[in-house]
Design an enzyme around this catalytic site. Structure first.
Site, PDB file in Angstrom:
ATOM      1  N   ALA A  71     -69.222 154.093 -60.917  1.00 41.03           N
ATOM      2  CA  ALA A  71     -68.879 155.281 -60.144  1.00 41.03           C
ATOM      3  C   ALA A  71     -67.578 154.990 -59.412  1.00 41.03           C
ATOM      4  CB  ALA A  71     -69.993 155.580 -59.149  1.00 41.03           C
ATOM      5  N   GLU A 123     -73.697 146.712 -57.952  1.00 44.23           N
ATOM      6  CA  GLU A 123     -73.817 147.512 -56.722  1.00 44.23           C
ATOM      7  C   GLU A 123     -74.102 146.662 -55.486  1.00 44.23           C
ATOM      8  OE1 GLU A 123     -75.091 148.381 -59.646  1.00 44.23           O
ATOM      9  OE2 GLU A 123     -74.717 150.504 -60.020  1.00 44.23           O
ATOM     10  N   GLU A 156     -75.096 152.313 -66.529  1.00 46.98           N
ATOM     11  CA  GLU A 156     -76.151 153.345 -66.457  1.00 46.98           C
ATOM     12  C   GLU A 156     -75.896 154.469 -67.457  1.00 46.98           C
ATOM     13  OE1 GLU A 156     -75.435 153.524 -62.159  1.00 46.98           O
ATOM     14  OE2 GLU A 156     -77.598 153.390 -61.890  1.00 46.98           O
ATOM     15  N   GLY A 190     -72.387 152.545 -62.644  1.00 51.90           N
ATOM     16  CA  GLY A 190     -72.619 153.848 -63.267  1.00 51.90           C
ATOM     17  C   GLY A 190     -72.197 153.892 -64.726  1.00 51.90           C
TER      18      GLY A 190
HETATM   19  N1  CAA Z   1     -63.938 152.864 -58.811  1.00 55.08           N
HETATM   20  C1  CAA Z   1     -62.658 153.199 -58.521  1.00 55.08           C
HETATM   21  N2  CAA Z   1     -61.596 152.540 -59.023  1.00 55.08           N
HETATM   22  C2  CAA Z   1     -61.843 151.516 -59.845  1.00 55.08           C
HETATM   23  C3  CAA Z   1     -63.142 151.110 -60.186  1.00 55.08           C
HETATM   24  C4  CAA Z   1     -64.220 151.860 -59.636  1.00 55.08           C
HETATM   25  N3  CAA Z   1     -65.493 151.583 -59.941  1.00 55.08           N
HETATM   26  N4  CAA Z   1     -63.062 150.030 -61.009  1.00 55.08           N
HETATM   27  C5  CAA Z   1     -61.756 149.782 -61.172  1.00 55.08           C
HETATM   28  N5  CAA Z   1     -61.018 150.667 -60.468  1.00 55.08           N
HETATM   29  C6  CAA Z   1     -59.550 150.734 -60.367  1.00 55.08           C
HETATM   30  C7  CAA Z   1     -59.019 149.664 -59.461  1.00 55.08           C
HETATM   31  O1  CAA Z   1     -59.107 150.047 -58.112  1.00 55.08           O
HETATM   32  C8  CAA Z   1     -57.598 149.542 -59.969  1.00 55.08           C
HETATM   33  O2  CAA Z   1     -56.856 150.611 -59.439  1.00 55.08           O
HETATM   34  P1  CAA Z   1     -55.410 150.321 -58.723  1.00 55.08           P
HETATM   35  O3  CAA Z   1     -54.560 149.818 -59.863  1.00 55.08           O
HETATM   36  O4  CAA Z   1     -55.007 151.676 -58.227  1.00 55.08           O
HETATM   37  O5  CAA Z   1     -55.663 149.296 -57.687  1.00 55.08           O
HETATM   38  C9  CAA Z   1     -57.727 149.779 -61.466  1.00 55.08           C
HETATM   39  O6  CAA Z   1     -58.975 150.455 -61.642  1.00 55.08           O
HETATM   40  C10 CAA Z   1     -57.762 148.511 -62.279  1.00 55.08           C
HETATM   41  O7  CAA Z   1     -58.791 147.678 -61.755  1.00 55.08           O
HETATM   42  P2  CAA Z   1     -58.564 146.158 -61.305  1.00 55.08           P
HETATM   43  O8  CAA Z   1     -57.154 145.948 -60.882  1.00 55.08           O
HETATM   44  O9  CAA Z   1     -59.641 145.809 -60.332  1.00 55.08           O
HETATM   45  O10 CAA Z   1     -58.796 145.416 -62.702  1.00 55.08           O
HETATM   46  P3  CAA Z   1     -59.298 143.924 -62.918  1.00 55.08           P
HETATM   47  O11 CAA Z   1     -59.106 143.645 -64.358  1.00 55.08           O
HETATM   48  O12 CAA Z   1     -58.713 143.003 -61.937  1.00 55.08           O
HETATM   49  O13 CAA Z   1     -60.889 143.995 -62.594  1.00 55.08           O
HETATM   50  C11 CAA Z   1     -63.109 144.921 -62.707  1.00 55.08           C
HETATM   51  C12 CAA Z   1     -61.735 144.759 -63.410  1.00 55.08           C
HETATM   52  C13 CAA Z   1     -63.839 143.587 -62.662  1.00 55.08           C
HETATM   53  C14 CAA Z   1     -63.921 145.921 -63.552  1.00 55.08           C
HETATM   54  C15 CAA Z   1     -62.896 145.475 -61.285  1.00 55.08           C
HETATM   55  O14 CAA Z   1     -62.048 146.595 -61.351  1.00 55.08           O
HETATM   56  C16 CAA Z   1     -64.147 145.887 -60.585  1.00 55.08           C
HETATM   57  O15 CAA Z   1     -64.876 145.034 -60.122  1.00 55.08           O
HETATM   58  N6  CAA Z   1     -64.401 147.208 -60.490  1.00 55.08           N
HETATM   59  C17 CAA Z   1     -65.517 147.754 -59.761  1.00 55.08           C
HETATM   60  C18 CAA Z   1     -66.808 147.574 -60.528  1.00 55.08           C
HETATM   61  C19 CAA Z   1     -67.983 148.089 -59.718  1.00 55.08           C
HETATM   62  O16 CAA Z   1     -68.287 147.602 -58.654  1.00 55.08           O
HETATM   63  N7  CAA Z   1     -68.682 149.108 -60.265  1.00 55.08           N
HETATM   64  C20 CAA Z   1     -69.830 149.687 -59.622  1.00 55.08           C
HETATM   65  C21 CAA Z   1     -69.426 150.884 -58.820  1.00 55.08           C
HETATM   66  S1  CAA Z   1     -70.745 151.486 -57.807  1.00 55.08           S
HETATM   67  C22 CAA Z   1     -71.719 152.394 -58.849  1.00 55.08           C
HETATM   68  O17 CAA Z   1     -71.446 152.558 -60.025  1.00 55.08           O
HETATM   69  C23 CAA Z   1     -72.944 152.963 -58.180  1.00 55.08           C
HETATM   70  C24 CAA Z   1     -73.828 153.740 -59.059  1.00 55.08           C
HETATM   71  O18 CAA Z   1     -74.774 153.227 -59.655  1.00 55.08           O
HETATM   72  C25 CAA Z   1     -73.703 155.158 -59.133  1.00 55.08           C
END
Ligand code: CAA
Length: 261
Positions: free
Chosen positions: A67, A135, A115, A112
């Site tokens: 998400a 999460e 999921e 998400g």
């Molecule tokens: N939401 C919003 N933006 C996201 C995102 C997310 N889930 N995942 C990645 N992005 C964005 C980053 O902010 C970044 O944007 P900017 O360039 O503007 O900073 C861009 O995508 C590229 O990401 P990274 O620079 O972080 O890329 P990376 O290769 O270094 O890392 C990654 C990749 C490990 C996937 C890392 O991006 C990450 O950990 N993302 C979040 C993953 C996460 O926590 N997902 C769960 C979300 S909560 C959820 O989903 C709840 C639910 O059940 C409903």
């Protein structure tokens, strides 16, 4: 049907839905979720000869990285719960869709995103796919069904390990624990394999396909008696034109021509 964050292609009745926010690793923001809800709720009806659906993510780095975390900051408990419920309802539309839906998982399938692929009927991963429910790293629990579907797919013990550690696992490990059906080299091979499987299913009776999905889903729904659903749907099938045609084709040693009635 005009979407801002989804690409839609109709390839011989296979609708390929691509989540198209590569700059945010295809994170599911409000627009993506609303558009998925519209597609699986009603828009699919206007697709010519729709037989099945593939969901994938734009680019090669991510299926969906979760998400959109940037939309979380302003949410209170009621708004958070409503966001989660809308996502759950949308994913239910996918899980209960009457034709098969396959996730082609190319890269990160996190939160998400994991999921979303679990709500699909099957999952085909490219070798660079990574799965996880991170999460708890955010002080959150999953909101789009992982606490329910992950134990269904891989068992309670392994599900709790993944949910509580937030560990990311490889495509091969995901396959070894039953989270994905197949692992292939890259996205294009994954799309080919998904298309082959869906083409095979499209030669079967459409009513039987829809009712099989319904009966299997009933097993996981405590409000339904799965055996009752099975015998009721079996009865509906047996008096259908499709079943008459299937039986006649068997006797006449030819391929059945199903109409979905
Ligand atoms: N939401 C919003 N933006 C996201 C995102 C997310 N889930 N995942 C990645 N992005 C964005 C980053 O902010 C970044 O944007 P900017 O360039 O503007 O900073 C861009 O995508 C590229 O990401 P990274 O620079 O972080 O890329 P990376 O290769 O270094 O890392 C990654 C990749 C490990 C996937 C890392 O991006 C990450 O950990 N993302 C979040 C993953 C996460 O926590 N997902 C769960 C979300 S909560 C959820 O989903 C709840 C639910 O059940 C409903």
């Amino acid at each position: 049907m005009k979407y801002e964050a989804l690409l839609l292609e109709n390839k011989d009745g296979v609708a390929i839905l691509t989540i198209n926010r590569p700059q945010a690793l295809n994170a599911i923001n409000k627009t993506v979720m609303t558009e998925l809800n519209s597609f699986f709720g009603q828009d699919y009806k206007s697709i010519d000869g729709l037989k099945s659906v593939i969901i994938t993510g734009a680019g090669n780095k991510a299926f969906v990285a979760g998400a959109d975390i940037k939309e979380f900051a302003s949410l209170n408990a009621a708004a958070g719960s409503a966001l989660s419920k809308y996502g759950q309802d949308t994913y239910m539309l996918i899980e209960n869709f009457h034709t098969p839906v396959i996730a082609v998982v190319n890269g990160f399938a996190l939160g998400g995103g994991c999921e979303l692929c679990m709500a699909c009927h099957m999952r085909i991963a490219s070798s660079n796919a990574k799965f996880g429910q991170p999460e708890v790293n955010l002080g959150l629990i999953p909101g789009y069904g992982a606490s329910q579907r992950l134990p269904q797919l891989i068992g309670k013990s392994k599900a709790l390990e993944l949910l509580l550690t937030a560990d990311m696992i490889s495509a091969e490990e995901a396959k070894s624990i039953g989270l994905v059906n197949h692992v292939v080299d890259d996205k294009s091979e994954a799309l080919d394999l998904a298309t082959t499987i869906l083409k095979k299913i499209s030669t079967k009776g459409p009513l039987a396909v829809a009712k099989t999905i319904k009966a299997v889903n009933a097993y996981y729904d405590e409000t339904q008696d799965g055996y009752a659903i099975e015998h009721q749907e079996f009865g509906q099938c047996i008096e259908s034109n499709d079943c008459k045609e299937g039986a006649l084709a068997f006797v006449e040693k030819r391929r059945a021509v199903f109409t979905g009635n």
